[in-house]
Design a protein around this motif. Structure first.
Motif, PDB file in Angstrom:
ATOM      1  N   PHE A   1       0.833  -1.205   0.000  1.00 52.49           N
ATOM      2  CA  PHE A   1       0.000   0.000   0.000  1.00 52.49           C
ATOM      3  C   PHE A   1       0.866   1.254   0.000  1.00 52.49           C
ATOM      4  O   PHE A   1       1.792   1.399   0.798  1.00 52.49           O
ATOM      5  N   THR A   2       0.580   2.161  -0.940  1.00 48.20           N
ATOM      6  CA  THR A   2       1.326   3.424  -1.032  1.00 48.20           C
ATOM      7  C   THR A   2       0.345   4.583  -1.228  1.00 48.20           C
ATOM      8  O   THR A   2      -0.817   4.387  -1.576  1.00 48.20           O
ATOM      9  N   VAL A   3       0.856   5.782  -1.021  1.00 45.19           N
ATOM     10  CA  VAL A   3       0.086   7.001  -1.261  1.00 45.19           C
ATOM     11  C   VAL A   3       0.763   7.771  -2.370  1.00 45.19           C
ATOM     12  O   VAL A   3       1.967   8.069  -2.277  1.00 45.19           O
ATOM     13  N   GLY A   4       0.001   8.069  -3.436  1.00 43.07           N
ATOM     14  CA  GLY A   4       0.563   8.786  -4.570  1.00 43.07           C
ATOM     15  C   GLY A   4       0.234  10.271  -4.508  1.00 43.07           C
ATOM     16  O   GLY A   4       0.734  11.002  -3.653  1.00 43.07           O
ATOM     17  N   THR A   5      -0.658  10.689  -5.405  1.00 40.90           N
ATOM     18  CA  THR A   5      -1.031  12.103  -5.436  1.00 40.90           C
ATOM     19  C   THR A   5      -2.277  12.411  -4.620  1.00 40.90           C
ATOM     20  O   THR A   5      -2.619  13.575  -4.432  1.00 40.90           O
ATOM     21  N   GLU A   6      -2.960  11.358  -4.147  1.00 40.69           N
ATOM     22  CA  GLU A   6      -4.156  11.549  -3.334  1.00 40.69           C
ATOM     23  C   GLU A   6      -3.980  10.895  -1.978  1.00 40.69           C
ATOM     24  O   GLU A   6      -3.600   9.722  -1.881  1.00 40.69           O
ATOM     25  N   ALA A   7      -4.276  11.662  -0.922  1.00 40.68           N
ATOM     26  CA  ALA A   7      -4.185  11.124   0.438  1.00 40.68           C
ATOM     27  C   ALA A   7      -5.324  10.145   0.687  1.00 40.68           C
ATOM     28  O   ALA A   7      -6.401  10.251   0.090  1.00 40.68           O
ATOM     29  N   PHE A   8      -5.071   9.182   1.560  1.00 46.61           N
ATOM     30  CA  PHE A   8      -6.124   8.243   1.971  1.00 46.61           C
ATOM     31  C   PHE A   8      -6.758   8.790   3.247  1.00 46.61           C
ATOM     32  O   PHE A   8      -6.153   8.750   4.315  1.00 46.61           O
ATOM     33  N   THR A   9      -7.967   9.325   3.113  1.00 45.05           N
ATOM     34  CA  THR A   9      -8.585  10.047   4.231  1.00 45.05           C
ATOM     35  C   THR A   9      -9.668   9.248   4.938  1.00 45.05           C
ATOM     36  O   THR A   9     -10.254   9.734   5.906  1.00 45.05           O
ATOM     37  N   ASP A  10      -9.937   8.030   4.491  1.00 47.43           N
ATOM     38  CA  ASP A  10     -11.000   7.236   5.109  1.00 47.43           C
ATOM     39  C   ASP A  10     -10.489   6.523   6.356  1.00 47.43           C
ATOM     40  O   ASP A  10      -9.286   6.467   6.623  1.00 47.43           O
ATOM     41  N   ASP A  11     -11.435   5.969   7.101  1.00 51.26           N
ATOM     42  CA  ASP A  11     -11.054   5.090   8.196  1.00 51.26           C
ATOM     43  C   ASP A  11     -10.518   3.781   7.619  1.00 51.26           C
ATOM     44  O   ASP A  11     -10.765   3.443   6.460  1.00 51.26           O
ATOM     45  N   GLY A  12      -9.777   3.063   8.435  1.00 54.33           N
ATOM     46  CA  GLY A  12      -9.222   1.804   7.954  1.00 54.33           C
ATOM     47  C   GLY A  12      -8.435   1.105   9.042  1.00 54.33           C
ATOM     48  O   GLY A  12      -8.795   1.151  10.227  1.00 54.33           O
ATOM     49  N   VAL A  13      -7.302   0.474   8.633  1.00 56.31           N
ATOM     50  CA  VAL A  13      -6.451  -0.298   9.537  1.00 56.31           C
ATOM     51  C   VAL A  13      -5.088   0.387   9.614  1.00 56.31           C
ATOM     52  O   VAL A  13      -4.556   0.868   8.608  1.00 56.31           O
TER      53      VAL A  13
END
Length: 866
Positions: free
Chosen positions: A377-389
């Protein structure tokens, strides 16, 4: 002999005079009838009403007239939101006194509104610039001050050095004043605030009780209040990099679970740590000064390029002493939210990610989707803003975000470096304005006693009339005598506060004053719950969506503050029902020299193509986009022109009929002419049938006329209750179409069941009276009716006549619809079954075979199983 056309220019003034003479719309506080308070947002006296006013007040008038006919004691007042900067600018530009300019405009607009035939109680008229109004506003301010709901304190403000006034964040555009264009300065000024934040949670909770408000407005208010649950965390400063005397940086965060994704800290330009760091860093000082001249509105900060400056200061991660992070001054952090400092987690926030990419800072993913793979799992140009693990987060790995929040909070609280905190985005209400034309703040500044209240006996503190606008800034500061006064406590030389109140204050309680405008002792009658007769809350409030946040929020605060200080009892929400109508829009037209008005052009339609030319010389004009009516685009229609040409009833009827009231209405000449044709048609049908109906006693029949009239009466009443005016208009059109032939027969001497037709006509006039009140009166008089339609009760429909004799049922064969069956409503199942099997489409589907089963769901559906 041809029927004479209905003449609104003669009829409308006559009926307006009759209503006034009968005092129909003057509201009594002593009536025993149930109350209904209808209010449209009052206008600013700019000089002319516009078509938006026509739509707004026509809607409210329909409700007021309908509720009055239903037996309610209706309060439907009108006033003027009369203070404000436009009057001051007019005074400066035209060498007139703001009071004279304002009252001249009020006189003009009042006359215009009266031509609309609105059922307003003009005896309760108020203007917020009248000392008899703002006297009570000043007394409430003093009471709020005593109760701790008003205070004076130093605050950073946007200062326009040309207009010499404070600007709201939204009035700073690209770092310049919205009116003067001057580069705005950040200044520390001592200002007056109303402590709306003290009621933030109440204001939020109260939204849940407003079931007659648009959901979109409640969402906007919730977002503005901005409640969040998070942690304050104190980060130790790395000693070698810290300015002298500074040891820690406190931040507020709603996502402490992402601490292991932190890669930088960001602080506001006016944060104490930024100031300290800038003392020995000229480049940082210059950057901070540059930010002070930039826009500070939320919208502007959201869209502006993210910029920062590394202060050289570093903080120590609270869970790892060997891990330090840089501290930046950033243009997207404001001092008045949270602590004025944040930690940046680029993988979980788009703003932080943009900042990190720009300044080449680490981006460590710490939250992934629940079904994600931590290894890839990586972050590119968009942040991951949801809930998760949680990943890459040491002791948090594998936890969901809620559990990680709790774990971080528990560990930091145990070490006394973190504390749970509820925060609100809502800020206290800055009400000080450096202007003349506003309500004076009743405070006196004494060198010995400090800031003291003006004694209640000395209220109102009135504005001086002999002011000059020759100098920039506030004329009250330049007045030779007005501000000089004796201290009410020590008697020494003192000076008045020369700031005036934000005009939002004036409009935050006017609806209460309407309930008791004759009372000179206070805003409302003391000791009577919510003013006389318990008028509050307003049952139906109508106005534009542009006021969905500040005006409504401030009014909700004021109601609570008035309750807390004894001016209201038991009222927390001022508006039980809220309706936000759409705008009035029109095509735009551009000639060789810019925009031109609709009155200056002629539309031509040649072979299906619309073109426009100037009336003056035939020059082609470009037909542009449809936009809100505005002076700048010149796509405005003058209500006086429409009322003069077609009459007020036509303007009202078109505004109510064209589209759902919450949507924009497109003003077209064809639409107006259509409404005018309807008015003339109703007049023609009734005046021609009047001789046959004049002496007939109304009575319900059993035929189509009575059924149509009673069904329409029921539906129109329900539509008005729901503010679905366009649907009510459509039903009235249908009824007129139904009555046209019977009325024509009656006019020709061939009428049947005239008592039923007479009743249907009376129903029709009652239904159109809230929308086209003058037409209704003129028709009623022509029929020989007694009294005024405006004083008649709403008719009562017979439920049996509102139910159709026949119903249409869908018929299915093996679950597939094969046709529709029309039968008597009271037909038994055997009759329905036989009729369904007799349908040709059903017989084809059965192919000559007998059905296995027929299931009749009464008045719903017929299912045939082959």
């Amino acid at each position: 002999m041809a029927t004479e056309r209905y003449n609104p220019r003669a009829a409308e003034p006559r009926w307006q005079k009759a209503w006034d003479g009968a005092g129909l719309f003057t509201t009594s506080n002593e009536s025993e009838a149930p109350k209904h308070y209808v209010l449209e947002m009052f206008p600013y006296p700019s000089g002319r009403i516009h078509m938006g006013h026509v739509r707004n007040y026509a809607m409210g008038d329909v409700v007021a007239r309908y509720k009055r006919a239903k037996g309610f004691n209706v309060l439907h007042p009108m006033g003027w939101d009369a203070f404000g900067l436009p009057a001051e600018n007019a005074a400066r530009d035209n060498k007139v006194n703001p009071r004279d300019w304002t009252y001249k405009n009020i006189e003009t607009m009042k006359a215009q509104l009266k031509t609309m035939g609105l059922s307003l109680d003009w005896s309760r008229e108020i203007a917020t610039c009248d000392p008899s109004y703002y006297k009570h506003q000043q007394k409430m301010f003093l009471d709020f001050w005593q109760a701790g709901l008003a205070e004076r304190r130093s605050a950073k403000v946007n200062w326009d050095p040309v207009d010499h006034t404070v600007l709201a964040n939204e009035q700073v555009i690209d770092g310049r004043g919205w009116r003067s264009g001057a580069v705005v300065e950040q200044r520390d000024l001592t200002q007056w605030f109303l402590k709306i934040t003290a009621m933030a949670q109440e204001l939020l909770d109260g939204l849940d009780t407003l079931d007659r408000w648009p959901e979109k407005v409640k969402v906007m208010q919730r977002n503005w209040i901005g409640r969040s649950e998070g942690l304050t965390i104190r980060w130790a400063l790395e000693e070698a990099t810290a300015p002298e005397g500074e040891t820690e940086l406190e931040i507020y965060t709603t996502r402490p679970d992402t601490l292991f994704g932190a890669s930088f800290m960001a602080i506001a330009a006016d944060h104490p740590l930024a100031k300290k760091a800038a003392e020995k860093n000229p480049e940082l000082a210059a950057f901070i000064d540059e930010l002070r001249h930039a826009g500070t509105s939320a919208a502007e900060l959201e869209t502006a390029e993210k910029r920062g400056f590394d202060t050289g200061v570093r903080v120590v991660h609270p869970f790892d002493e060997s891990w330090t992070l840089p501290v930046y001054v950033a243009n997207f952090v404001l001092m008045d939210y949270g602590t004025g400092a944040i930690f940046g987690c680029p993988s979980g926030d788009q703003r932080d990610l943009d900042f990190a990419r720009k300044y080449d800072l680490p981006v460590v993913p710490v939250v992934m989707p629940k079904d994600g793979d931590a290894a890839s799992f990586t972050v590119g140009t968009e942040a991951f803003t949801d809930d998760g693990v949680m990943i890459n987060s040491r002791f948090l790995d594998g936890l969901d975000t809620d559990a990680a929040f709790e774990e971080v909070a528990k560990r930091l609280e145990a070490r006394s470096v973190g504390e749970r905190k509820v925060n609100f985005r809502l800020r206290d209400w800055l009400i000080s304005r450096q202007r003349y034309w506003g309500c004076p703040i009743p405070a006196i500044h004494c060198e010995v006693c400090g800031t003291v209240p003006v004694p209640a006996k000395d209220l109102p503190v009135e504005l001086p009339s002999d002011v000059s606008f020759d100098k920039p800034g506030n004329p009250l500061d330049h007045h030779p005598t007005w501000k000089h006064v004796s201290c009410p406590q020590c008697g020494g030389a003192a000076r008045r506060d020369t700031d005036t109140m934000d005009t939002f204050v004036d409009s935050s309680w006017y609806f209460v004053r309407f309930t008791d405008p004759f009372n000179t002792e206070g805003p409302t009658t003391a000791g009577v719950a919510d003013g006389p007769k318990g008028w509050m809350p307003v049952d139906q409030y109508i106005g534009g969506i542009e006021h969905a946040i500040l005006h409504l929020l401030y009014s909700r605060f004021f109601s609570r503050a008035m309750t807390a200080t004894g001016h209201l009892k038991e009222t927390s929400e001022p508006f039980a029902g809220l309706f936000t109508q759409g705008m009035v829009v029109h095509e735009t037209y551009r000639g060789p020299h810019g925009f031109v008005t609709p009155a200056e052009i002629r539309i031509e339609d040649r072979e299906g193509k619309r073109t426009a030319v100037l009336l003056s010389d035939g020059t082609p004009v470009e037909i542009g986009s449809i936009e809100k009516m505005s002076k700048s685009k010149k796509n405005v229609v003058d209500p006086d022109d429409i009322i003069g040409s077609y009459g007020a009833d036509t303007a009202r009827f078109f505004m109510l009929s064209d589209s759902p009231p919450e949507r924009d209405v497109l003003w077209t000449e064809a639409g107006v002419e259509g409404a005018h044709r309807f008015v003339q048609r109703v007049w023609r049908l009734l005046v021609e049938a009047a001789p046959a109906l004049a002496a007939v006693e109304p009575r319900a029949g059993t035929g189509a006329v009575s059924r149509a009239a009673h069904k329409a009466l029921k539906a129109v009443g329900e539509d008005i209750e729901r503010l679905a005016f366009n649907k009510a208009v459509a039903r009235i059109y249908e009824l007129v179409n139904t009555l046209a032939a019977p009325l024509a027969d009656a006019a020709a001497g061939n009428g049947k069941d005239l008592p039923a037709l007479r009743e249907a006509v009376e129903f029709l006039l009652s239904m159109v009276a809230p929308m086209t009140p003058h037409l209704a009166e003129e028709c009623w008089a022509t029929l020989g009716g007694e009294g005024l339609v405006a004083a008649k009760p709403w008719p009562v429909f017979e439920p049996a006549l509102t139910v159709d004799d026949e119903i249409t049922l869908p018929v299915q064969v093996n679950g597939k619809k094969r046709g529709d069956l029309t039968v008597a409503r009271d037909a038994d199942n055997a009759t329905v079954e036989a009729a369904a099997l007799a349908l040709e489409a059903v017989q084809r589907a059965l192919e000559g075979k007998a059905p296995r089963k027929v299931i009749v769901v009464p008045q719903r559906i017929v299912n045939v199983v082959a």
